[in-house]
Design a protein around this motif. Structure first.
Motif, mmCIF file in Angstrom:
data_model
loop_
_atom_site.group_PDB
_atom_site.id
_atom_site.type_symbol
_atom_site.label_atom_id
_atom_site.label_comp_id
_atom_site.label_asym_id
_atom_site.label_seq_id
_atom_site.Cartn_x
_atom_site.Cartn_y
_atom_site.Cartn_z
ATOM 1 N N PHE A 138 10.103 7.702 7.842
ATOM 2 C CA PHE A 138 11.345 8.206 8.416
ATOM 3 C C PHE A 138 12.396 7.096 8.548
ATOM 4 N N PHE A 139 11.959 5.855 8.767
ATOM 5 C CA PHE A 139 12.908 4.742 8.934
ATOM 6 C C PHE A 139 13.615 4.394 7.626
ATOM 7 N N ALA A 140 12.930 4.601 6.479
ATOM 8 C CA ALA A 140 13.368 4.034 5.203
ATOM 9 C C ALA A 140 14.262 4.994 4.421
ATOM 10 N N PRO A 141 15.490 4.591 4.081
ATOM 11 C CA PRO A 141 16.378 5.465 3.313
ATOM 12 C C PRO A 141 15.821 5.877 1.951
ATOM 13 N N ASN A 142 14.936 5.068 1.363
ATOM 14 C CA ASN A 142 14.404 5.454 0.053
ATOM 15 C C ASN A 142 13.261 6.467 0.162
ATOM 16 N N ALA A 143 12.788 6.724 1.389
ATOM 17 C CA ALA A 143 11.765 7.745 1.602
ATOM 18 C C ALA A 143 12.297 8.916 2.419
ATOM 19 N N ASN A 144 13.433 8.710 3.054
ATOM 20 C CA ASN A 144 14.026 9.717 3.932
ATOM 21 C C ASN A 144 15.467 9.965 3.505
ATOM 22 N N LEU B 251 4.555 -1.634 14.887
ATOM 23 C CA LEU B 251 5.715 -1.667 13.997
ATOM 24 C C LEU B 251 5.571 -2.819 13.008
ATOM 25 N N SER B 252 6.167 -2.636 11.812
ATOM 26 C CA SER B 252 6.126 -3.714 10.807
ATOM 27 C C SER B 252 7.504 -3.847 10.170
ATOM 28 N N PRO B 253 8.453 -4.439 10.871
ATOM 29 C CA PRO B 253 9.819 -4.557 10.332
ATOM 30 C C PRO B 253 9.839 -5.251 8.969
ATOM 31 N N GLY B 254 10.518 -4.627 8.013
ATOM 32 C CA GLY B 254 10.658 -5.223 6.696
ATOM 33 C C GLY B 254 9.491 -5.024 5.762
ATOM 34 N N SER B 255 8.437 -4.357 6.209
ATOM 35 C CA SER B 255 7.280 -4.143 5.339
ATOM 36 C C SER B 255 7.662 -3.244 4.162
ATOM 37 N N THR B 256 7.126 -3.561 2.993
ATOM 38 C CA THR B 256 7.386 -2.761 1.788
ATOM 39 C C THR B 256 6.131 -2.025 1.315
ATOM 40 N N LEU B 257 5.097 -2.000 2.136
ATOM 41 C CA LEU B 257 3.877 -1.292 1.758
ATOM 42 C C LEU B 257 4.177 0.184 1.511
ATOM 43 N N GLY B 258 3.483 0.762 0.549
ATOM 44 C CA GLY B 258 3.681 2.172 0.244
ATOM 45 C C GLY B 258 5.028 2.476 -0.375
ATOM 46 N N GLY B 259 5.645 1.473 -1.000
ATOM 47 C CA GLY B 259 6.922 1.694 -1.662
ATOM 48 C C GLY B 259 8.110 1.813 -0.726
ATOM 49 N N LEU C 233 6.168 1.779 27.875
ATOM 50 C CA LEU C 233 4.873 1.814 27.197
ATOM 51 C C LEU C 233 4.031 0.584 27.529
ATOM 52 N N ALA C 234 2.741 0.688 27.276
ATOM 53 C CA ALA C 234 1.829 -0.412 27.588
ATOM 54 C C ALA C 234 2.142 -1.661 26.772
ATOM 55 N N TYR C 235 2.436 -1.469 25.487
ATOM 56 C CA TYR C 235 2.771 -2.608 24.632
ATOM 57 C C TYR C 235 3.374 -2.126 23.326
ATOM 58 N N ILE C 236 4.023 -3.053 22.618
ATOM 59 C CA ILE C 236 4.308 -2.874 21.207
ATOM 60 C C ILE C 236 3.511 -3.928 20.446
ATOM 61 N N HIS C 237 3.103 -3.538 19.259
ATOM 62 C CA HIS C 237 2.288 -4.404 18.402
ATOM 63 C C HIS C 237 3.103 -4.635 17.135
ATOM 64 N N VAL C 238 3.599 -5.824 16.961
ATOM 65 C CA VAL C 238 4.532 -6.110 15.873
ATOM 66 C C VAL C 238 3.868 -6.989 14.818
ATOM 67 N N ILE C 239 4.007 -6.589 13.560
ATOM 68 C CA ILE C 239 3.567 -7.423 12.442
ATOM 69 C C ILE C 239 4.747 -8.293 12.036
ATOM 70 N N HIS C 240 4.590 -9.582 12.151
ATOM 71 C CA HIS C 240 5.667 -10.538 11.878
ATOM 72 C C HIS C 240 5.725 -10.791 10.377
ATOM 73 N N ASN C 241 6.808 -10.342 9.762
ATOM 74 C CA ASN C 241 6.951 -10.492 8.314
ATOM 75 C C ASN C 241 7.904 -11.622 7.918
#
Length: 359
Positions: free
Chosen positions: A187-193, A230-238, A261-269
């Motif tokens: 939903f975040f990505a303009p090329n998929a949404n 969340l994984s800001p900037g990730s390109t996995l799955g096209g 919320l209890a936490y956010i879990h961020v993947i640092h890219n």
């Protein structure tokens, strides 16, 4: 005080106080039964790693539509609940804490891999231009069906139901998977949404579904047992989030922060500026996963204040006594990549602990 010393101090996470700041990242292992019930060895696998401050269990589908890969677990039927209850009991008996990750893969699926064998669903009818492993080998991922507004409401309800099922199964909370190219990030990505309704176009619209899911889950089980990855900037799955990616995450994290919320879990890219901005916008606990972090940098993000906890994947997979090995500067087992997905105890529950190695 060394960088690593910080990781052995207690941490508050929602309603829980954790004994250390080390987290087991969610890792798909594809060892569930065909009906999505966790496999017989899963309780042993997770209990072996209960000394970490928190275990985030593997991606677990909230519905038939949410499954993408073969033999991944679910958490929406009575059998699933009973299977997960064995796991949570085993972890708690060892003094651990476990959140179940709710993973709806969206378009990253194939009909051959799901219980109902239906076309996958996604924000828009756009395929990811990649392949997926099925029982008959690698196949192209087909074009998904675009979710209607009614479908989106049902999907939010599916997350709510799965969260309640996870708590009934004894989980300490749930982590919503909003990363790695799966449904929420689609939903975040303009090329998929490419939607033109209230779920597409502007940043506010593209983040609406994720916020609705988080609100529904928090209402159902309590915000202090609800988290998101969340994984800001990730390109996995096209996925291509476009030029507004950083602004989208700044907005999203600020909105999620309002939910408590209890936490956010961020993947640092690799975007240090964005990561610092997200830290500034988030008042609760922040778990940071920095892929490829060298061992001598463990604890660095906690020591600097960038994160409250740090998550680790392959090192924990291969070292059930990861915490003990860190404390003792002991060598680590090497992960066997050939046994990551599917299979038996080999590469799953048979990695030796330090005491066994010494003996």
């Amino acid at each position: 005080m060394t960088l690593r010393t910080h990781t052995f101090t207690p941490a508050r996470l929602g309603r829980h106080v954790l004994p250390n700041r080390l987290v087991m990242s969610p890792m798909t292992r594809s060892r569930a039964r065909q009906d999505g019930t966790p496999g017989e060895l899963a309780a042993e696998y997770y209990a072996q790693r209960a000394s970490l401050g928190l275990i985030v269990a593997e991606g677990t589908q909230p519905s038939d539509d949410g499954q993408g890969y073969l033999t991944t677990p679910g958490i929406y039927t009575a059998a699933h609940i009973a299977g997960w209850k064995k796991i949570t009991t085993a972890v708690h008996d060892k003094g651990g804490r476990i959140f179940i990750q709710l993973m709806h893969v969206g378009r990253m699926s194939h009909p051959d891999n799901t219980p109902h064998h239906r076309q996958a669903v996604a924000p828009s009818a756009i395929a990811p231009a990649s392949q997926m492993f099925t029982a008959t080998g690698m196949q192209d991922i087909p074009v998904p069906r675009a979710l209607s507004a009614e479908d989106i409401g049902q999907t939010v309800a599916d997350f709510r139901h799965a969260a309640r099922a996870a708590i009934k199964a004894g989980a300490d909370g749930v982590e919503i998977h909003g990363a790695n190219g799966y449904l929420l990030q689609q939903f975040f990505a303009p090329n998929a949404n490419t939607r033109t309704d209230q779920y597409g176009g502007s940043i506010e619209n593209r983040t609406r579904f994720a916020i609705e899911v988080a609100k529904a889950v928090a209402e159902e089980i309590g915000a202090d047992r609800t988290a998101i990855r969340l994984s800001p900037g990730s390109t996995l799955g096209g996925i291509d989030e476009g030029t507004s990616s950083s602004d989208l995450y700044r907005y999203l994290v600020a909105e999620l922060d309002k939910l408590g919320l209890a936490y956010i879990h961020v993947i640092h890219n690799g975007d240090d500026i964005l990561m610092a901005d997200l830290r500034a916008r988030w008042k609760q606990a922040l778990i940071l996963n920095r892929p490829g972090r060298p061992r001598d940098q463990i604890g660095g993000d906690v020591a600097s204040g960038l994160a409250d906890l740090e998550a680790y994947g392959q090192m924990v997979l291969a070292n059930p006594d990861f915490v003990v090995r860190l404390k003792n500067d002991a060598p680590m087992n090497t992960a066997d990549r050939t046994t990551f997905f599917g299979g038996t105890a080999q590469g799953y529950t048979d990695y030796p602990a330090l005491v066994a190695t010494a003996a």
